[in-house]
Design a protein around this motif. Structure first.
Motif, mmCIF file in Angstrom:
data_model
loop_
_atom_site.group_PDB
_atom_site.id
_atom_site.type_symbol
_atom_site.label_atom_id
_atom_site.label_comp_id
_atom_site.label_asym_id
_atom_site.label_seq_id
_atom_site.Cartn_x
_atom_site.Cartn_y
_atom_site.Cartn_z
ATOM 1 N N LEU A 134 0.852 -1.190 0.000
ATOM 2 C CA LEU A 134 0.000 0.000 0.000
ATOM 3 C C LEU A 134 0.884 1.235 0.000
ATOM 4 C CD1 LEU A 134 -2.914 1.091 0.170
ATOM 5 C CD2 LEU A 134 -2.652 1.122 2.653
ATOM 6 N N TYR A 135 0.652 2.123 -0.969
ATOM 7 C CA TYR A 135 1.385 3.383 -1.101
ATOM 8 C C TYR A 135 0.424 4.551 -0.901
ATOM 9 C CZ TYR A 135 5.039 0.492 -3.222
ATOM 10 O OH TYR A 135 5.989 -0.464 -3.462
ATOM 11 N N LEU A 136 0.947 5.619 -0.337
ATOM 12 C CA LEU A 136 0.156 6.828 -0.086
ATOM 13 C C LEU A 136 0.767 7.992 -0.850
ATOM 14 C CD1 LEU A 136 -2.067 8.379 1.496
ATOM 15 C CD2 LEU A 136 -0.352 8.759 3.285
ATOM 16 N N TRP A 137 -0.093 8.682 -1.623
ATOM 17 C CA TRP A 137 0.296 9.893 -2.335
ATOM 18 C C TRP A 137 -0.422 11.079 -1.708
ATOM 19 C CZ3 TRP A 137 3.531 10.455 -6.667
ATOM 20 C CH2 TRP A 137 3.976 9.261 -7.259
ATOM 21 N N ILE A 138 0.303 12.151 -1.442
ATOM 22 C CA ILE A 138 -0.303 13.428 -1.059
ATOM 23 C C ILE A 138 0.195 14.474 -2.052
ATOM 24 C CG2 ILE A 138 -0.609 12.860 1.373
ATOM 25 C CD1 ILE A 138 1.898 14.491 1.983
ATOM 26 N N ALA A 139 -0.726 15.315 -2.529
ATOM 27 C CA ALA A 139 -0.357 16.241 -3.600
ATOM 28 C C ALA A 139 -1.181 17.504 -3.507
ATOM 29 C CB ALA A 139 -0.557 15.585 -4.969
ATOM 30 N N ASN A 140 -0.571 18.596 -3.958
ATOM 31 C CA ASN A 140 -1.277 19.858 -4.201
ATOM 32 C C ASN A 140 -1.567 19.937 -5.697
ATOM 33 O OD1 ASN A 140 -0.918 20.456 -1.517
ATOM 34 N ND2 ASN A 140 0.781 21.856 -1.856
ATOM 35 N N THR A 141 -2.830 19.857 -6.034
ATOM 36 C CA THR A 141 -3.211 19.844 -7.444
ATOM 37 C C THR A 141 -3.605 21.246 -7.880
ATOM 38 O OG1 THR A 141 -5.472 19.252 -6.836
ATOM 39 C CG2 THR A 141 -3.981 17.446 -7.341
ATOM 40 N N PRO A 142 -3.321 21.623 -9.148
ATOM 41 C CA PRO A 142 -2.653 20.830 -10.183
ATOM 42 C C PRO A 142 -1.170 21.142 -10.362
ATOM 43 C CG PRO A 142 -3.748 22.680 -11.183
ATOM 44 C CD PRO A 142 -3.959 22.836 -9.704
ATOM 45 N N ASN A 143 -0.625 22.028 -9.528
ATOM 46 C CA ASN A 143 0.742 22.510 -9.757
ATOM 47 C C ASN A 143 1.797 21.792 -8.925
ATOM 48 O OD1 ASN A 143 -0.224 24.499 -11.554
ATOM 49 N ND2 ASN A 143 -0.744 25.841 -9.828
ATOM 50 N N GLY A 144 1.392 21.071 -7.880
ATOM 51 C CA GLY A 144 2.361 20.359 -7.061
ATOM 52 C C GLY A 144 2.766 21.161 -5.837
ATOM 53 N N PRO A 145 3.670 20.637 -5.022
ATOM 54 C CA PRO A 145 4.407 19.380 -5.178
ATOM 55 C C PRO A 145 3.599 18.158 -4.730
ATOM 56 C CG PRO A 145 5.096 20.480 -3.190
ATOM 57 C CD PRO A 145 4.085 21.387 -3.837
ATOM 58 N N SER A 146 4.198 16.978 -4.867
ATOM 59 C CA SER A 146 3.560 15.734 -4.448
ATOM 60 C C SER A 146 4.615 14.828 -3.815
ATOM 61 C CB SER A 146 2.900 15.037 -5.637
ATOM 62 O OG SER A 146 3.851 14.748 -6.648
ATOM 63 N N ALA A 147 4.155 13.978 -2.910
ATOM 64 C CA ALA A 147 5.058 13.069 -2.187
ATOM 65 C C ALA A 147 4.461 11.672 -2.177
ATOM 66 C CB ALA A 147 5.296 13.559 -0.764
ATOM 67 N N LYS A 148 5.353 10.676 -2.188
ATOM 68 C CA LYS A 148 4.954 9.270 -2.200
ATOM 69 C C LYS A 148 5.548 8.580 -0.981
ATOM 70 C CE LYS A 148 5.123 5.092 -5.097
ATOM 71 N NZ LYS A 148 5.670 4.501 -6.339
#
Length: 318
Positions: A134-148
């Motif tokens: 199980l992986y978790l993604w958190i992101a600010n859409t649509p410009n980023g950033p994102s973390a895994k």
């Protein structure tokens, strides 16, 4: 003939028909005036500004300026434990929105379109692989950033059955470890957690209470998440759940894409760990086979020297 008789009766009584017509007209005008007064009162109530604090006041709506919405959903093939974890996290956030599961064939970049359709600026995405990891993604859409992150040691609320409890939609106190202020990538993750897990001020679905604490601590290069209830004013805490450990993998400049800002050098994929375990088991099996072959090689059929004359004095019949 009927009109003449009426006129004669009116002349005898001394009344004129004009007076009756005038009286009827006055009553009609009075009814119209009453109706106009009622409609004017209704219009004046609607047009009048409502005082703050009264029923139906718009003070709460006008003060709700931070309208961030978080899209919380998962991919196909997620396990029951991951699904319960996703539901627990979405219940703790009144600003969250749900979406159907993302197909495996779809690329992660399509999540930006889903967030735009749902009018969401943040995203929490649970990605499942091989129905094991199980992986978790958190992101600010649509410009980023994102973390895994890699999710480990998951324990949901129903699984823990803790005594702690909190109001639905209450505002949390976010507690962070001191190590979040030491390095740049920890600072970035801290800011992302604050923007996603904090409840916007005067949100319509939120409660004006602070009755729980969401703690983020760092140990062994991993982020440990715990959720506690504030029992008394003394600061006594009782755990609510859920529990999970996040192992950072990488941080991207964009939303689910872009340049790699940070990559964990100590990260080992779960597939590599499983292959290492299989190799260890294979080595053990090979050691057993080699030991068996060496034991057979050391074993001799005749353990001591014999002679042909040993059976001369054997009197038993053969």
């Amino acid at each position: 003939m009927g009109q003449k008789r009426k006129a004669q009766a009116l002349e005898i009584s001394g009344e004129t028909p004009r007076k009756k017509v005038k009286a009827y007209g006055v009553q009609k005008n009075e009814n119209k005036a009453l109706k106009l007064n009622v409609t004017n009162k209704k219009l004046s109530k609607k047009s009048a500004k409502k005082k703050p604090g009264t029923k139906g006041s718009t003070a709460k709506k006008t003060n709700w300026t931070n309208k961030t919405r978080v899209l919380v959903f998962s991919s196909r093939g997620i396990t029951y434990q991951g699904r319960h974890l996703m539901k627990d996290i979405s219940r703790l956030m009144p600003q969250s929105k749900s979406e159907t599961k993302l197909e495996r064939k779809e690329k992660l970049f399509t999540i930006n379109e889903l967030c735009e359709m749902k009018n969401c600026t943040k995203c929490v995405f649970f990605e499942s692989r091989k129905k094991l990891d199980l992986y978790l993604w958190i992101a600010n859409t649509p410009n980023g950033p994102s973390a895994k992150f890699l999710v480990e040691n998951v324990h949901t609320m129903h699984e823990l059955k803790m005594t702690g409890n909190c109001l639905r939609g209450s505002r949390p106190l976010l507690s962070f470890d001191k190590q979040f202020d030491k390095e740049v990538h920890w600072k970035l993750l801290k800011e992302m957690f604050i923007q996603i897990f904090s409840t916007p001020h005067n949100h319509p679905k939120s409660q004006p209470f602070l009755d729980r604490v969401a703690q983020f601590s760092i140990a062994n290069g991993k982020i440990w998440y715990r959720n506690y209830e504030i029992v008394d004013e003394s600061g006594e805490l009782v755990e609510i759940g859920p529990r999970l450990v996040l192992k950072p993998i990488c941080i991207f400049s964009g939303s689910f894409c872009g340049e790699t800002l940070y990559k964990n050098p100590d990260y080992i994929t779960p597939n590599a760990l499983r292959s290492m375990l299989k190799r260890r088991k294979k080595i053990r099996y090979l050691d057993k086979v080699c030991a068996k072959q060496s034991r057979v090689a050391r074993h001799e059929d005749v353990t001591y020297p014999t002679s042909a004359l040993d059976d001369v004095f054997d009197t038993e019949f053969k």
